[in-house]
Design a protein around this motif. Structure first.
Motif, PDB file in Angstrom:
ATOM      1  N   GLY A 148       0.640  -1.118  -0.007  1.00  0.00           N
ATOM      2  CA  GLY A 148      -0.012  -0.273  -0.140  1.00  0.00           C
ATOM      3  C   GLY A 148       0.114   1.244  -0.021  1.00  0.00           C
ATOM      4  O   GLY A 148       0.901   1.989  -0.510  1.00  0.00           O
ATOM      5  N   ILE A 149       2.207   1.150   0.703  1.00  0.00           N
ATOM      6  CA  ILE A 149       2.742   2.384   0.885  1.00  0.00           C
ATOM      7  C   ILE A 149       3.096   2.289  -0.752  1.00  0.00           C
ATOM      8  O   ILE A 149       3.573   3.611  -1.245  1.00  0.00           O
ATOM      9  N   TYR A 150       3.869   1.624  -1.296  1.00  0.00           N
ATOM     10  CA  TYR A 150       3.984   1.886  -2.559  1.00  0.00           C
ATOM     11  C   TYR A 150       4.091   2.966  -3.138  1.00  0.00           C
ATOM     12  O   TYR A 150       4.009   3.604  -4.126  1.00  0.00           O
ATOM     13  N   LEU A 151       2.422   2.214  -3.652  1.00  0.00           N
ATOM     14  CA  LEU A 151       1.754   2.948  -4.174  1.00  0.00           C
ATOM     15  C   LEU A 151       1.073   4.195  -4.042  1.00  0.00           C
ATOM     16  O   LEU A 151       0.962   5.045  -4.731  1.00  0.00           O
ATOM     17  N   ASP A 152       0.873   4.158  -3.177  1.00  0.00           N
ATOM     18  CA  ASP A 152       0.933   5.383  -2.310  1.00  0.00           C
ATOM     19  C   ASP A 152       1.514   6.499  -2.661  1.00  0.00           C
ATOM     20  O   ASP A 152       1.851   7.531  -3.359  1.00  0.00           O
ATOM     21  N   PHE A 153       2.894   6.240  -2.311  1.00  0.00           N
ATOM     22  CA  PHE A 153       4.398   6.703  -2.458  1.00  0.00           C
ATOM     23  C   PHE A 153       4.305   7.483  -4.850  1.00  0.00           C
ATOM     24  O   PHE A 153       4.674   8.441  -4.826  1.00  0.00           O
ATOM     25  N   LEU A 154       4.038   5.919  -5.225  1.00  0.00           N
ATOM     26  CA  LEU A 154       4.411   6.245  -6.317  1.00  0.00           C
ATOM     27  C   LEU A 154       3.008   7.047  -6.813  1.00  0.00           C
ATOM     28  O   LEU A 154       3.560   7.998  -8.072  1.00  0.00           O
ATOM     29  N   ARG A 155       1.873   7.390  -6.131  1.00  0.00           N
ATOM     30  CA  ARG A 155       0.407   8.549  -6.492  1.00  0.00           C
ATOM     31  C   ARG A 155       1.451   9.642  -6.163  1.00  0.00           C
ATOM     32  O   ARG A 155       1.414  10.544  -6.997  1.00  0.00           O
ATOM     33  N   ASN A 156       2.670   9.852  -5.281  1.00  0.00           N
ATOM     34  CA  ASN A 156       2.892  11.233  -5.220  1.00  0.00           C
ATOM     35  C   ASN A 156       3.641  11.736  -5.842  1.00  0.00           C
ATOM     36  O   ASN A 156       4.084  13.098  -6.052  1.00  0.00           O
ATOM     37  N   VAL A 157       4.090  10.661  -6.033  1.00  0.00           N
ATOM     38  CA  VAL A 157       5.371  11.739  -6.794  1.00  0.00           C
ATOM     39  C   VAL A 157       5.450  11.271  -8.272  1.00  0.00           C
ATOM     40  O   VAL A 157       5.899  12.456  -8.603  1.00  0.00           O
ATOM     41  N   TRP A 158       4.655  10.780  -8.695  1.00  0.00           N
ATOM     42  CA  TRP A 158       3.968  11.134 -10.364  1.00  0.00           C
ATOM     43  C   TRP A 158       2.914  12.385 -10.607  1.00  0.00           C
ATOM     44  O   TRP A 158       3.632  12.944 -10.920  1.00  0.00           O
ATOM     45  N   ASP A 159       2.083  12.586  -9.726  1.00  0.00           N
ATOM     46  CA  ASP A 159       1.699  13.893  -8.980  1.00  0.00           C
ATOM     47  C   ASP A 159       2.732  15.164  -9.668  1.00  0.00           C
ATOM     48  O   ASP A 159       2.745  16.194  -9.724  1.00  0.00           O
ATOM     49  N   GLU A 160       3.197  15.242  -8.367  1.00  0.00           N
ATOM     50  CA  GLU A 160       4.770  16.164  -8.463  1.00  0.00           C
ATOM     51  C   GLU A 160       5.385  15.900  -9.610  1.00  0.00           C
ATOM     52  O   GLU A 160       6.216  17.424  -9.874  1.00  0.00           O
ATOM     53  N   GLN A 161       5.814  15.131 -10.208  1.00  0.00           N
ATOM     54  CA  GLN A 161       6.351  14.951 -11.946  1.00  0.00           C
ATOM     55  C   GLN A 161       5.481  15.992 -12.371  1.00  0.00           C
ATOM     56  O   GLN A 161       6.379  16.096 -13.464  1.00  0.00           O
ATOM     57  N   PHE A 162       4.532  15.299 -12.967  1.00  0.00           N
ATOM     58  CA  PHE A 162       3.932  16.797 -13.975  1.00  0.00           C
ATOM     59  C   PHE A 162       3.526  17.243 -13.319  1.00  0.00           C
ATOM     60  O   PHE A 162       3.556  18.745 -14.869  1.00  0.00           O
ATOM     61  N   LYS A 163       3.466  18.035 -12.027  1.00  0.00           N
ATOM     62  CA  LYS A 163       3.614  19.523 -12.013  1.00  0.00           C
ATOM     63  C   LYS A 163       5.086  20.310 -12.110  1.00  0.00           C
ATOM     64  O   LYS A 163       4.846  21.076 -12.865  1.00  0.00           O
ATOM     65  N   LYS A 164       5.804  19.671 -12.317  1.00  0.00           N
ATOM     66  CA  LYS A 164       7.397  19.889 -11.832  1.00  0.00           C
ATOM     67  C   LYS A 164       7.612  19.846 -14.189  1.00  0.00           C
ATOM     68  O   LYS A 164       8.012  20.730 -14.254  1.00  0.00           O
ATOM     69  N   THR A 165       7.252  19.085 -14.657  1.00  0.00           N
ATOM     70  CA  THR A 165       7.784  18.700 -16.622  1.00  0.00           C
ATOM     71  C   THR A 165       6.374  18.943 -17.375  1.00  0.00           C
ATOM     72  O   THR A 165       6.459  19.236 -18.524  1.00  0.00           O
ATOM     73  N   GLY A 166       5.071  18.759 -16.793  1.00  0.00           N
ATOM     74  CA  GLY A 166       3.797  18.519 -17.388  1.00  0.00           C
ATOM     75  C   GLY A 166       3.473  17.518 -18.324  1.00  0.00           C
ATOM     76  O   GLY A 166       2.727  16.870 -19.068  1.00  0.00           O
ATOM     77  N   PHE A 167       4.806  16.068 -18.056  1.00  0.00           N
ATOM     78  CA  PHE A 167       4.685  14.660 -19.206  1.00  0.00           C
ATOM     79  C   PHE A 167       3.562  14.524 -18.738  1.00  0.00           C
ATOM     80  O   PHE A 167       2.752  14.211 -17.673  1.00  0.00           O
ATOM     81  N   LYS A 168       2.313  14.235 -20.042  1.00  0.00           N
ATOM     82  CA  LYS A 168       1.603  13.794 -20.254  1.00  0.00           C
ATOM     83  C   LYS A 168       2.535  11.788 -20.593  1.00  0.00           C
ATOM     84  O   LYS A 168       3.341  11.592 -21.036  1.00  0.00           O
ATOM     85  N   LEU A 169       1.161  10.455 -20.749  1.00  0.00           N
ATOM     86  CA  LEU A 169       1.217   9.238 -20.783  1.00  0.00           C
ATOM     87  C   LEU A 169       1.617   9.315 -22.244  1.00  0.00           C
ATOM     88  O   LEU A 169       2.302   8.593 -22.553  1.00  0.00           O
ATOM     89  N   GLN A 170       0.943  10.162 -22.709  1.00  0.00           N
ATOM     90  CA  GLN A 170       1.819  10.609 -24.363  1.00  0.00           C
ATOM     91  C   GLN A 170       3.217  10.679 -24.909  1.00  0.00           C
ATOM     92  O   GLN A 170       3.820  10.248 -25.807  1.00  0.00           O
ATOM     93  N   ASP A 171       3.710  11.555 -23.275  1.00  0.00           N
ATOM     94  CA  ASP A 171       5.466  11.454 -23.890  1.00  0.00           C
ATOM     95  C   ASP A 171       5.906   9.853 -23.543  1.00  0.00           C
ATOM     96  O   ASP A 171       7.654  10.104 -23.270  1.00  0.00           O
ATOM     97  N   TYR A 172       5.760   9.471 -23.780  1.00  0.00           N
ATOM     98  CA  TYR A 172       6.568   8.431 -22.428  1.00  0.00           C
ATOM     99  C   TYR A 172       6.356   7.112 -23.182  1.00  0.00           C
ATOM    100  O   TYR A 172       5.166   6.749 -23.595  1.00  0.00           O
TER     101      TYR A 172
END
Length: 390
Positions: free
Chosen positions: A206-230
């Motif tokens: 559960g912590i793994y998934l919680d931390f993933l959500r946190n850093v995924w959202d933070e990376q999007f705020k910093k870069t604007g990268f969307k799924l199609q960019d990967y």
């Protein structure tokens, strides 16, 4: 002015020459084999000989990729592990000696559960920014041990990843910025004096998934990268089903095209991990190696997203651009052939090997005649480990 590229120039991998089939383990533990094959997503588990440890496996992985010219330019060796062999002396200094790296070098060991190799990679990136003519050897090596007949037993494994970090890398240019997150959490730990890890498995997932959500959202705020960019999304894989859960969390609102592409590449990326088991610090990077070896659809110029997680807990999401001719960074090594040549062992043989590993022993001579590896642990004399390089 064009910014200097820094990233992974070469990558290598090593594991034991022995494995245990997960169907055999399931039958011995009176479990449905699909609990292991599908439920946790594992097919085989590396079985580490007593004559192998993180140093010997790291040396084998590094030997596969570094040339004599590389040795002249390596000025930093950073060894990430949670299977350390000494509380004071770094595994890196043993490794540098075995490889014949010149003595004008820094050698350190870093630790933060399975996140350690990512910390080492980021340290290497900063060092190359200041010393662009140098190269850094980064290691992620571990022997994942939970104990016989424990809940974590089917998620054991072991091996080593070696990465050469440089300017103008052949394989992957590391991008800025990254997103990191940490909390003091007791989901997994190994107290001093313990040779086996302690884990609260369901809580940790559960912590793994919680931390993933946190850093995924933070990376999007910093870069604007969307799924199609990967081109691909990679995950720390304590067992491969965990990464699949992470991918599904990210793909909840994805288009059909994005979901199909990223799921396809994830399957390529978890092939080697399914065959080896948990590498702890090297797990994410074995998945990256598996992707670039096995995928026939990934392309240079594509962005790779990487989620690193280490219990306790630390996470980071970062990205890199796959470089032209990235296959050159594999140094011509056929990893599928290496995995195919491994020898299967029985459950009783696996249990014997597991119980034979040495911890806190003053004197012992190991029988290494059956081990044909390039690097061996010969034994311990006065608490001093003795290694052999062939």
């Amino acid at each position: 002015m064009e910014l200097m590229k820094i990233g992974i120039d070469k990558i290598g991998f090593a594991t034991s020459d022995l494995y245990l089939d997960m169907v055999d383990l399931a039958n011995a533990r009176q479990e449905d084999p699909n609990k292991y094959l599908i439920g946790i997503g594992q097919a085989k588990m590396a079985v580490i000989r007593p004559t192998q440890d993180v140093v010997t496996m790291a040396a084998t992985a590094a030997k596969r990729i570094i040339s004599e010219e590389d040795k002249k330019n390596i000025s930093y060796v950073i060894f990430a592990t949670e299977s350390g062999i000494d509380n004071s002396k770094s595994a890196a200094v043993y490794l540098a000696d075995l490889l014949g790296i010149l003595p004008n070098v820094r050698t350190i060991e870093v630790k933060q559960a399975c996140y350690g190799a990512t910390a080492a990679l980021q340290l290497a990136k900063g060092y190359i920014a200041l010393n662009p003519e140098s190269k850094v050897l980064v290691i992620g090596a571990d022997n994942a041990r939970y104990g016989i007949k424990t809940p974590g037993e089917p998620t054991q494994g072991g091996g080593a990843i070696a990465m050469l970090v440089s300017s103008n890398p052949k394989i992957l240019e590391l991008e800025n910025p990254t997103a990191a997150y940490a909390e003091n959490i007791m989901d997994f730990w190994r107290p001093l004096g313990h040779s086996k890890a302690l884990v609260d498995g369901k809580y940790s997932s559960g912590i793994y998934l919680d931390f993933l959500r946190n850093v995924w959202d933070e990376q999007f705020k910093k870069t604007g990268f969307k799924l199609q960019d990967y081109g691909a999304l990679l995950f720390h894989l304590p067992y491969t089903k965990m990464g699949l859960k992470g991918l599904r969390q990210i793909l909840q609102d994805a288009s059909v095209d994005d979901s199909t592409r990223l799921t396809r590449e994830f399957e390529y990326a978890r092939q080697f991990n399914r065959e080896v088991g948990n590498l702890y610090t090297g797990s994410l990077y074995l998945s990256f190696l598996s992707l670039i070896v096995n995928s026939d659809s990934i392309r240079s110029g594509q962005r790779i997203g990487l989620f690193s997680y280490g219990s306790g807990a630390q996470a980071e999401f970062f990205t890199g651009i796959l470089q032209p001719n990235y296959q050159e960074g594999l140094a011509g090594v056929d990893y599928q052939s290496i995995l195919n040549k491994r020898q299967a062992v029985s459950v009783s043989e696996y249990e014997k090997f597991f119980e034979s590993h040495i911890f806190d022993i003053e004197n012992i001579e190991l029988d290494y005649q059956e081990d044909n590896s390039d690097f061996l642990l010969m034994g311990v004399q006065d608490y001093k480990r003795k290694y052999l390089g062939r």
